[in-house]
Write a protein that holds these residues in place. Structure first.
Motif, PDB file in Angstrom:
ATOM      1  N   LEU A 294       0.833  -1.207   0.000  1.00  0.00           N
ATOM      2  CA  LEU A 294       0.000   0.000   0.000  1.00  0.00           C
ATOM      3  C   LEU A 294       0.870   1.260   0.000  1.00  0.00           C
ATOM      4  CD1 LEU A 294      -2.825  -0.969   2.517  1.00  0.00           C
ATOM      5  CD2 LEU A 294      -3.099  -0.569   0.053  1.00  0.00           C
ATOM      6  N   GLU A 295       1.903   1.269   0.822  1.00  0.00           N
ATOM      7  CA  GLU A 295       2.809   2.420   0.870  1.00  0.00           C
ATOM      8  C   GLU A 295       3.510   2.613  -0.475  1.00  0.00           C
ATOM      9  OE1 GLU A 295       3.874   2.156   5.640  1.00  0.00           O
ATOM     10  OE2 GLU A 295       5.353   1.488   4.175  1.00  0.00           O
ATOM     11  N   ASN A 296       3.955   1.525  -1.084  1.00  0.00           N
ATOM     12  CA  ASN A 296       4.613   1.625  -2.395  1.00  0.00           C
ATOM     13  C   ASN A 296       3.659   2.205  -3.432  1.00  0.00           C
ATOM     14  OD1 ASN A 296       7.004   0.560  -1.402  1.00  0.00           O
ATOM     15  ND2 ASN A 296       6.538  -1.522  -2.054  1.00  0.00           N
ATOM     16  N   TRP A 297       2.435   1.746  -3.435  1.00  0.00           N
ATOM     17  CA  TRP A 297       1.427   2.222  -4.376  1.00  0.00           C
ATOM     18  C   TRP A 297       1.147   3.703  -4.143  1.00  0.00           C
ATOM     19  CZ3 TRP A 297      -3.931  -0.649  -4.881  1.00  0.00           C
ATOM     20  CH2 TRP A 297      -4.547  -0.290  -6.079  1.00  0.00           C
ATOM     21  N   ALA A 298       1.027   4.090  -2.881  1.00  0.00           N
ATOM     22  CA  ALA A 298       0.792   5.504  -2.557  1.00  0.00           C
ATOM     23  C   ALA A 298       1.962   6.370  -3.023  1.00  0.00           C
ATOM     24  CB  ALA A 298       0.549   5.665  -1.055  1.00  0.00           C
ATOM     25  N   ARG A 299       3.186   5.896  -2.820  1.00  0.00           N
ATOM     26  CA  ARG A 299       4.366   6.634  -3.302  1.00  0.00           C
ATOM     27  C   ARG A 299       4.312   6.804  -4.818  1.00  0.00           C
ATOM     28  NH1 ARG A 299       7.094   3.111   0.057  1.00  0.00           N
ATOM     29  NH2 ARG A 299       7.795   4.089   1.975  1.00  0.00           N
ATOM     30  N   GLU A 300       3.968   5.719  -5.517  1.00  0.00           N
ATOM     31  CA  GLU A 300       3.870   5.773  -6.977  1.00  0.00           C
ATOM     32  C   GLU A 300       2.867   6.836  -7.421  1.00  0.00           C
ATOM     33  OE1 GLU A 300       2.893   1.864  -8.466  1.00  0.00           O
ATOM     34  OE2 GLU A 300       4.577   0.969  -7.368  1.00  0.00           O
ATOM     35  N   GLU A 301       1.825   7.041  -6.650  1.00  0.00           N
ATOM     36  CA  GLU A 301       0.807   8.038  -6.985  1.00  0.00           C
ATOM     37  C   GLU A 301       1.148   9.431  -6.461  1.00  0.00           C
ATOM     38  OE1 GLU A 301      -3.162   6.577  -6.070  1.00  0.00           O
ATOM     39  OE2 GLU A 301      -3.156   5.603  -8.029  1.00  0.00           O
ATOM     40  N   GLY A 302       2.336   9.570  -5.857  1.00  0.00           N
ATOM     41  CA  GLY A 302       2.821  10.885  -5.462  1.00  0.00           C
ATOM     42  C   GLY A 302       2.529  11.313  -4.031  1.00  0.00           C
ATOM     43  N   TYR A 303       1.992  10.415  -3.233  1.00  0.00           N
ATOM     44  CA  TYR A 303       1.734  10.774  -1.833  1.00  0.00           C
ATOM     45  C   TYR A 303       3.038  10.768  -1.049  1.00  0.00           C
ATOM     46  CZ  TYR A 303      -3.141  10.147  -3.033  1.00  0.00           C
ATOM     47  OH  TYR A 303      -4.376  10.247  -3.632  1.00  0.00           O
ATOM     48  N   LYS A 304       3.158  11.716  -0.141  1.00  0.00           N
ATOM     49  CA  LYS A 304       4.376  11.875   0.663  1.00  0.00           C
ATOM     50  C   LYS A 304       4.193  11.432   2.106  1.00  0.00           C
ATOM     51  CE  LYS A 304       5.912  15.797  -2.138  1.00  0.00           C
ATOM     52  NZ  LYS A 304       4.886  15.721  -3.155  1.00  0.00           N
ATOM     53  N   VAL A 305       2.934  11.306   2.543  1.00  0.00           N
ATOM     54  CA  VAL A 305       2.623  10.979   3.933  1.00  0.00           C
ATOM     55  C   VAL A 305       1.537   9.910   3.964  1.00  0.00           C
ATOM     56  CG1 VAL A 305       1.700  11.908   6.116  1.00  0.00           C
ATOM     57  CG2 VAL A 305       3.207  13.308   4.699  1.00  0.00           C
ATOM     58  N   SER A 306       1.633   9.032   4.946  1.00  0.00           N
ATOM     59  CA  SER A 306       0.589   8.047   5.199  1.00  0.00           C
ATOM     60  C   SER A 306       0.015   8.297   6.589  1.00  0.00           C
ATOM     61  CB  SER A 306       1.170   6.632   5.131  1.00  0.00           C
ATOM     62  OG  SER A 306       0.209   5.684   5.531  1.00  0.00           O
ATOM     63  N   LEU A 307      -1.299   8.355   6.661  1.00  0.00           N
ATOM     64  CA  LEU A 307      -2.012   8.463   7.934  1.00  0.00           C
ATOM     65  C   LEU A 307      -2.854   7.213   8.120  1.00  0.00           C
ATOM     66  CD1 LEU A 307      -3.625  12.048   7.976  1.00  0.00           C
ATOM     67  CD2 LEU A 307      -1.676  11.264   9.323  1.00  0.00           C
ATOM     68  N   LEU A 308      -3.152   6.889   9.358  1.00  0.00           N
ATOM     69  CA  LEU A 308      -4.101   5.825   9.638  1.00  0.00           C
ATOM     70  C   LEU A 308      -4.700   6.034  11.016  1.00  0.00           C
ATOM     71  CD1 LEU A 308      -2.696   3.642  11.805  1.00  0.00           C
ATOM     72  CD2 LEU A 308      -1.404   3.059   9.770  1.00  0.00           C
ATOM     73  N   GLU A 309      -5.817   5.365  11.225  1.00  0.00           N
ATOM     74  CA  GLU A 309      -6.490   5.385  12.520  1.00  0.00           C
ATOM     75  C   GLU A 309      -6.766   3.952  12.913  1.00  0.00           C
ATOM     76  OE1 GLU A 309      -9.808   4.898  15.237  1.00  0.00           O
ATOM     77  OE2 GLU A 309      -9.845   4.333  13.124  1.00  0.00           O
ATOM     78  N   THR A 310      -6.545   3.655  14.171  1.00  0.00           N
ATOM     79  CA  THR A 310      -6.894   2.357  14.731  1.00  0.00           C
ATOM     80  C   THR A 310      -7.433   2.602  16.134  1.00  0.00           C
ATOM     81  OG1 THR A 310      -6.121   0.074  15.006  1.00  0.00           O
ATOM     82  CG2 THR A 310      -4.581   1.830  15.652  1.00  0.00           C
ATOM     83  N   GLY A 311      -7.867   1.553  16.781  1.00  0.00           N
ATOM     84  CA  GLY A 311      -8.433   1.697  18.115  1.00  0.00           C
ATOM     85  C   GLY A 311      -7.448   1.271  19.199  1.00  0.00           C
TER      86      GLY A 311
ATOM     87  N   MET B 257      -2.014   7.610  13.613  1.00  0.00           N
ATOM     88  CA  MET B 257      -0.583   7.438  13.391  1.00  0.00           C
ATOM     89  C   MET B 257      -0.212   8.001  12.025  1.00  0.00           C
ATOM     90  SD  MET B 257      -0.216   3.628  15.039  1.00  0.00           S
ATOM     91  CE  MET B 257       1.453   3.814  15.694  1.00  0.00           C
ATOM     92  N   ARG B 258       1.079   8.321  11.874  1.00  0.00           N
ATOM     93  CA  ARG B 258       1.582   8.997  10.686  1.00  0.00           C
ATOM     94  C   ARG B 258       2.967   8.464  10.350  1.00  0.00           C
ATOM     95  NH1 ARG B 258       1.460  14.562   8.620  1.00  0.00           N
ATOM     96  NH2 ARG B 258       3.535  15.014   7.864  1.00  0.00           N
ATOM     97  N   LYS B 259       3.249   8.448   9.038  1.00  0.00           N
ATOM     98  CA  LYS B 259       4.563   8.047   8.560  1.00  0.00           C
ATOM     99  C   LYS B 259       4.858   8.841   7.291  1.00  0.00           C
ATOM    100  CE  LYS B 259       7.096   4.057   6.736  1.00  0.00           C
ATOM    101  NZ  LYS B 259       7.028   2.606   6.469  1.00  0.00           N
ATOM    102  N   ASN B 260       6.083   9.349   7.192  1.00  0.00           N
ATOM    103  CA  ASN B 260       6.534   9.984   5.957  1.00  0.00           C
ATOM    104  C   ASN B 260       6.867   8.882   4.956  1.00  0.00           C
ATOM    105  OD1 ASN B 260       6.271  12.625   6.859  1.00  0.00           O
ATOM    106  ND2 ASN B 260       8.325  12.648   7.731  1.00  0.00           N
ATOM    107  N   LEU B 261       6.448   9.069   3.732  1.00  0.00           N
ATOM    108  CA  LEU B 261       6.665   8.067   2.693  1.00  0.00           C
ATOM    109  C   LEU B 261       7.829   8.397   1.774  1.00  0.00           C
ATOM    110  CD1 LEU B 261       2.984   7.300   1.616  1.00  0.00           C
ATOM    111  CD2 LEU B 261       4.466   5.956   3.114  1.00  0.00           C
ATOM    112  N   LYS B 262       8.549   9.474   2.020  1.00  0.00           N
ATOM    113  CA  LYS B 262       9.650   9.910   1.136  1.00  0.00           C
ATOM    114  C   LYS B 262      10.697   8.856   0.981  1.00  0.00           C
ATOM    115  CE  LYS B 262       8.920  14.649   2.481  1.00  0.00           C
ATOM    116  NZ  LYS B 262       9.439  15.815   3.104  1.00  0.00           N
TER     117      LYS B 262
END
Length: 150
Positions: A95-112, A145-150
Motif C-alpha cells: 500500500l505504501e509503495n502504491w501511494a508513493r507511486e501516486e505521489g503521496y508523501k505521507v501516510s495516515l491511519l487510525e486504529t483503536g 498514526m503517521r509516517k513519511n513516505l519519502k
C-alpha cells in the motif's frame, strides 16, 4: 506462496474478507461501532489490495486520498489463522509503495486502543502516534498514526 493483487474494494475476494473485518471491529468497538462504521465504506475505495496464500484470499488493505500529499490507510485485515506470518506487513508495504507511486508523501491511519497487535505492527513499520485527525479529533478510543513516505 504469498501474492498480492492491486484491485478495488469492489473485488469479490476483498468483499469476502471485509465481512469478517466488520464483524471483528463491531466486537472490539462495542457501542462505538456505528460511529466508526460510517467512515469505513469499502465500496468507495479505488486503491485496494487482496493478499493470497496459495490462491486463497487471506488479507486485505486499502487507502484513500486524505489530501493532495497524504494517503489514509484503511481496511487492514488478516484472517486470524494467517496472522503472525507477515501478511499484514506485506499488505502495508505494498500500500505504501502504491501511494508513493501516486505521489503521496505521507501516510495516515487510525486504529483503536484495543487493537494492540495493529498498533505494534504500525510502530514496527515506522508509524508514530500523532494528533487525531479529521473525524477522529476528540475521540478517545482512536489512535492516529503517521509516517513519511519519502
Amino acid at each position: 506462496m504469498i501474492t498480492i493483487k492491486r484491485t478495488t474494494s469492489g473485488n469479490p475476494d476483498f468483499d469476502s474478507l471485509r465481512i469478517p473485518l466488520d464483524a471483528y471491529l463491531a466486537h472490539l468497538d462495542g457501542e462505538d461501532h456505528a460511529f466508526y462504521a460510517q467512515f469505513n465504506k469499502s465500496s468507495l475505495l479505488k486503491n485496494a489490495l487482496v493478499c493470497y496464500v496459495d490462491n486463497k484470499p487471506v488479507g486485505i488493505g486499502a487507502y484513500k486520498e486524505f489530501d493532495a500529499d497524504t494517503a489514509e490507510m484503511k481496511r487492514m485485515y488478516t484472517n486470524p489463522e494467517y496472522r503472525g506470518k507477515g501478511i499484514a506487513k506485506a499488505i502495508l508495504t505494498e500500500l505504501e509503495n502504491w501511494a508513493r507511486e501516486e505521489g503521496y508523501k505521507v501516510s495516515l491511519l487510525e486504529t483503536g486502543h484495543k487493537q494492540i497487535d495493529a498498533i505494534g505492527l504500525y510502530q514496527k513499520m515506522g508509524y508514530q502516534v500523532t494528533e487525531n485527525f479529521g473525524q477522529y479529533v476528540g475521540i478517545d478510543n482512536s489512535v492516529c498514526m503517521r509516517k513519511n513516505l519519502k
